[in-house]
Design a protein around this motif. Structure first.
Motif: not given
Lengths: 115, 115
Positions: A36, A38, A44, A88, A90, A104-108, B35, B40-44, B59, B90, B106-107
């Motif tokens: 994705y 952003q 995204l 950015l 992802f 599960i997403f990475g941190t970008g 999400y 530093g954390h991306g999407l959670r 999570e 999001f 995504f919105g």
């Protein structure tokens, strides 16, 4: 457990040069992999996905990604970068055999294309 | 763009107050997700829904609850907002047709500030 790793450092590339944004993943079953993008102050946008079949997947805006099962990687590529590609990026994974609905997403990784 | 809206788009609130964010879709998709995005954390993943009244935790679900009484609406509630919940939220949707490996849409996001 599922996980995705992306480099924290930004990727800088000159306009017209090829670009690569790296992604490695970990799942216990078959991976479903996604990229994705952003743009600032936006949600995204889906670029491409790998589910099965050909390891080279083509997506939107000239992007492609190569699935490598042995290296558990799914790197995003583009032959010729544009300034407008700066954004950015992802990587995301879903375990295709676990029955879970979770991604599960990475941190970008921030990509900057220099004119 | 997929028919997803989020409201409000921006909100400033005080610690201890309840807050509800709304996600509305016009795509009739089965799966909906909340999400949060932090540097530093991306999407959670906070919570997700796989049907009306069917939800499950992600999570980072502590301090959040969700409800889905209609296919088109997915509400996220912060029971008692804390400063650590300052973030961009999001909503995402994905279809169930064609398998369980569809991409997400995504919105535009909700920027929440808890003072």
């Amino acid at each position: 457990a599922q996980s995705v790793a992306q480099p924290e450092d930004p990727v800088n590339v000159a306009e017209g040069n090829p670009l690569t944004v790296k992604c490695t993943y970990s799942v216990s079953g078959n991976p479903y992999l996604f990229w994705y993008v952003q743009y600032p102050n936006r949600g995204l946008q889906f670029l491409l996905k790998y589910i099965t079949g050909d390891n080279l997947v083509k997506g939107s805006y000239g992007f492609e990604a190569e699935f490598n099962k042995s290296q558990t990687s799914f790197h995003l590529k583009k032959p010729s970068a544009l300034v407008s590609d700066s954004a950015l990026y992802f990587c995301a994974v879903r375990d295709g055999t676990s029955g879970t609905y979770k991604y599960i997403f990475g941190t970008g990784t921030r990509l900057k294309v220099l004119a | 763009d997929a028919g997803i809206t989020q409201s409000p788009r921006h909100k400033v609130t005080e610690t201890g107050t309840p807050v509800t964010l709304r996600c509305h879709q016009t795509e009739n998709h089965r799966y909906m997700y909340w999400y949060r995005q932090d540097p530093g954390h991306g999407l959670r993943l906070i919570h997700y829904s796989y049907g009306v009244k069917d939800t499950d935790k992600g999570e980072v679900s502590d301090g959040y609850s969700v409800s889905r009484s209609k296919t088109e609406d997915f509400l996220l509630t912060l029971e008692s907002a804390t400063s650590s919940q300052t973030s961009v939220y999001f909503c995402a949707i994905s279809a169930s047709s064609g398998g369980t490996y569809n991409e997400q849409f995504f919105g535009p996001g909700t920027r929440l500030t808890v003072l």
